[in-house]
Write an enzyme that holds these catalytic residues in place. Structure first.
Site, mmCIF file in Angstrom:
data_model
loop_
_atom_site.group_PDB
_atom_site.id
_atom_site.type_symbol
_atom_site.label_atom_id
_atom_site.label_comp_id
_atom_site.label_asym_id
_atom_site.label_seq_id
_atom_site.Cartn_x
_atom_site.Cartn_y
_atom_site.Cartn_z
ATOM 1 C CB CYS A 157 -3.869 1.836 5.630
ATOM 2 S SG CYS A 157 -3.721 0.090 5.349
ATOM 3 N NE ARG A 186 1.050 -7.092 8.868
ATOM 4 C CZ ARG A 186 1.730 -6.447 7.927
ATOM 5 N NH1 ARG A 186 2.667 -7.092 7.241
ATOM 6 N NH2 ARG A 186 1.475 -5.187 7.655
ATOM 7 C CD GLN A 203 3.404 -2.026 8.882
ATOM 8 O OE1 GLN A 203 2.232 -1.705 8.966
ATOM 9 N NE2 GLN A 203 3.924 -2.535 7.790
ATOM 10 C CG ASP A 207 1.989 2.314 8.362
ATOM 11 O OD1 ASP A 207 2.431 2.240 7.227
ATOM 12 O OD2 ASP A 207 1.320 1.414 8.903
ATOM 13 C CG HIS A 219 -1.612 5.989 5.861
ATOM 14 N ND1 HIS A 219 -1.481 5.601 7.181
ATOM 15 C CD2 HIS A 219 -1.523 4.846 5.134
ATOM 16 C CE1 HIS A 219 -1.349 4.289 7.244
ATOM 17 N NE2 HIS A 219 -1.354 3.806 6.011
ATOM 18 C CE LYS A 230 5.286 -4.473 -2.569
ATOM 19 N NZ LYS A 230 5.704 -5.118 -1.350
ATOM 20 C CG HIS A 247 -0.862 2.831 1.889
ATOM 21 N ND1 HIS A 247 -1.757 2.358 2.817
ATOM 22 C CD2 HIS A 247 -1.578 3.053 0.761
ATOM 23 C CE1 HIS A 247 -2.972 2.295 2.269
ATOM 24 N NE2 HIS A 247 -2.880 2.711 1.016
#
Length: 635
Positions: free
Chosen positions: A333, A362, A380, A382, A384, A463, A509
């Protein structure tokens, strides 16, 4: 008299001091038989618990989480009692109910063997047959410590000493066995109808590797033997479907000791991965997304600005470049924020949907790593979405529809959870309430049932999580939609509104697959490695009987390849039965057997993984059949 409000909203009056069990009996004998515990004003209590004041009461059966936990917690005490009978020197640690079962940790001189588990199970059956009542009692702190010291239970003494001052110290007794425990429990050991000890493993006391390694026995229990049998069958099926095993057998992916938590993808695994990514890109283009790519390493200041430093730094990797501090991104992000911020935007430009297949890292502890399910680097999917406040609902609805379309293609059913503000969060109460209500309204507009998951939101916003159900009934959390008022503020993101003034955008997100690696693991287990034809790394295997058919095999292969079909020819000098078995083990969707007859008639003998022997077919007809199956993404 006291007033008790039941789950259906009805209110009943009872004498003060009535027990939960007595309330159940007053409603129906059948309910009293299956009730395991009661939820009083949100707290789960034993059936023997007396009700002294007006309250809400939900009677819990095995179908309720609180009822299941009480049942399985009692089974863990039966396990502990059996171990103490058979191994009197064993020291007790902890024994909670967990998802799908329970465990108990013991300090014993010699590790438990499979034979030991069988002996313990037999002793547990005796304790169940003896039908001891579970009786709760409390002691003052010093008496409680002395009581456990006299029983030579040092771990229990440590637990008592660590309890806050003023905490009620409770114990449960069943026959000659007593355990320190907050409860709740079911009424007696005889109520446990079906159980199984599943495995034994090492576990550090209190999860700290500096402490002593204890022996942890895992088990499960059910109210019906048929449910236990079904669960064990499912576990056995899950073992056969283990993506780590299938990943090696099918030569898709693996993890080596040279890179714990860092997966390797083999050529066939890359085919599967690329097909998924191509499908993802195609659907996102149709849905109005633009694809971006942001760097893996960004400076430390960015992570302070985003809030990740305060809320996530223990999971991050760091490095130095030119004497400056940098971090390897754990999330995409902040990079997306910089892409949005690169130029001025008008309200007419919004919503702006930026999608990224972003590699993140991570730091996970070695003990929790698990194949592709839990890794240290993953991609990911992802996106946005930057939007005006009045676009929030329509954008959430659009993401829900996109996620739903994706999961239907793979044949997944799913349920939805709405996760609310966690303790470790940032932003005002007003923003959180606004964001949470926006997610609720979108779900209700879609007519989607959802469960509230209190306190499990992201640190920057609430979320919606999508939990997939696979072919053997397990659930996996994959897709998520997170609504965020915080990061646009922290990054000072703006757009020019109709009034010519600067305004703050809102952002979403979201992920669909979650992580590509984890989704591939889920798909591998869902399909047991037998991927549908559109996903299969090899879609067709051509199997000639004799070498003289090789020229025709080349023609067949070319005809399929020209239509984009992934095809291999097995030209080895082996018997056809052996080649067929090999292709079956490789879980190839279609096998084409080529003999003299097929060569003369310009046909192929088709064997389907799913439907068996389909007999001879004109080559053109087979090509059309498989191309149509791939195009329609048939399962």
């Amino acid at each position: 008299m006291i007033k008790i409000t039941l789950k259906d909203g009805s209110v009943r009056e009872y004498n003060e001091g009535v027990t939960i069990k007595e309330v159940a009996e007053s409603i129906s004998a059948g309910l009293a038989r299956v009730a395991l515990a009661g939820e009083v004003n949100g707290e789960v209590k034993d059936l023997s618990y007396p009700l002294e004041n007006d309250c809400t009461l939900n009677l819990l059966t095995f179908d309720d989480e609180g009822g299941r936990d009480a049942y399985r917690h009692t089974t863990s005490h039966i396990l502990a009692q059996a171990v103490k009978r058979l191994y009197p020197d064993a020291k007790l640690a902890i024994g909670p109910a967990i998802e799908n079962g329970f465990y108990y940790d013991f300090d014993v001189e010699k590790p438990f063997s499979v034979e030991d588990l069988e002996k313990i199970e037999e002793e547990m059956k005796k304790i169940i047959k003896e039908d001891y009542k579970l009786e709760r009692f409390t002691l003052p702190r010093e008496e409680a410590i002395k009581f456990m010291e006299e029983r030579n239970e040092p771990y229990k003494v440590e637990l008592i000493r660590d309890l806050p001052e003023g905490e009620t110290i409770s114990f449960y007794k069943q026959g000659d066995f007593v355990d320190l425990c907050a409860g709740p429990h079911i009424e007696s050991t005889g109520k446990v109808k079906a159980f199984k000890l599943m495995s034994v493993a090492g576990a550090y006391w209190r999860g700290n590797e500096k402490n002593k390694m204890l022996q942890r026995i895992y088990g499960t229990s059910f109210t019906k033997k048929s449910d236990l049998d079904a669960y064990i069958t499912r576990i056995e099926e899950a073992k056969k479907r283990d993506h780590r095993k299938l990943g090696r057998e099918l030569d898709l992916f693996d993890i080596y000791e040279e890179g714990p938590g860092f997966p390797f993808f083999m050529p066939k695994g890359m085919v599967l991965r690329n097909v998924l990514e191509e499908y993802w890109r195609e659907e996102h283009r149709k849905a109005g997304y633009q694809e971006i790519k942001t760097p893996i390493i960004l400076n430390e200041e960015l992570w302070h600005r985003s809030g990740h430093w305060d809320h996530y730094k223990e999971n991050m990797y760091f490095t130095k470049i030119d004497e400056a501090d940098f971090a390897i991104k754990p999330m995409n992000c902040p990079g997306g924020m910089l892409v949005y911020k690169r130029k001025l935007h008008s309200y007419r430009d919004l919503p702006q949907r930026l999608a990224e297949l972003g590699l993140v890292h991570r730091h996970e502890l070695s003990g929790v790593l698990h194949g592709l399910m839990r890794v240290r680097c993953f991609t990911q999917d992802d996106a946005h979405i930057f939007m005006t406040p009045d676009q929030i609902e329509s954008e959430i609805l659009g993401v829900i529809s996109l996620i739903d379309d994706f999961y239907k293609v793979f044949g997944f059913k799913y349920h939805v959870e709405l996760s609310t503000r966690p303790e470790n969060s940032m932003g005002s109460d007003e923003d959180w309430e606004r964001a949470t209500n926006a997610l609720k309204n979108a779900l209700e507009k879609k007519g989607i049932d959802y469960k509230i998951n209190e306190g499990d939101g992201a640190f920057y916003g609430p979320k919606i999580d999508f939990h997939l159900e696979d072919s053997i009934g397990r659930t996996w959390q994959c897709g998520t939609i997170q609504l965020d008022f915080q990061m646009p503020e922290r990054f000072d993101l703006t757009y020019i509104g109709p009034d010519g003034e600067k305004h703050r955008p809102v952002m979403i997100h979201r992920v669909v697959f979650g992580s590509i690696e984890r989704f591939i693991a889920i798909l591998t287990e869902h399909y047991a490695g037998a991927f549908p034809v559109w996903l299969s790394p090899v879609q067709v295997k051509i199997l000639p009987i004799l070498e003289k058919q090789h020229d025709y095999v080349a023609e067949v292969k070319k005809a399929l390849e020209e239509k984009g079909v992934r095809v291999e020819a097995d030209l080895r000098n082996e018997k056809i039965g052996y080649k067929i078995r090999e292709a079956q083990l490789e879980k190839v969707p279609y096998m084409l057997v080529i003999g003299d007859k097929e060569m003369e008639n310009r046909t192929v003998a088709v064997r389907s993984r799913k439907d068996g022997d389909l007999g001879p077919m004109r080559l053109e007809d087979f090509v059309n059949r498989i191309v149509e199956a791939i195009k329609n993404k048939e399962n």
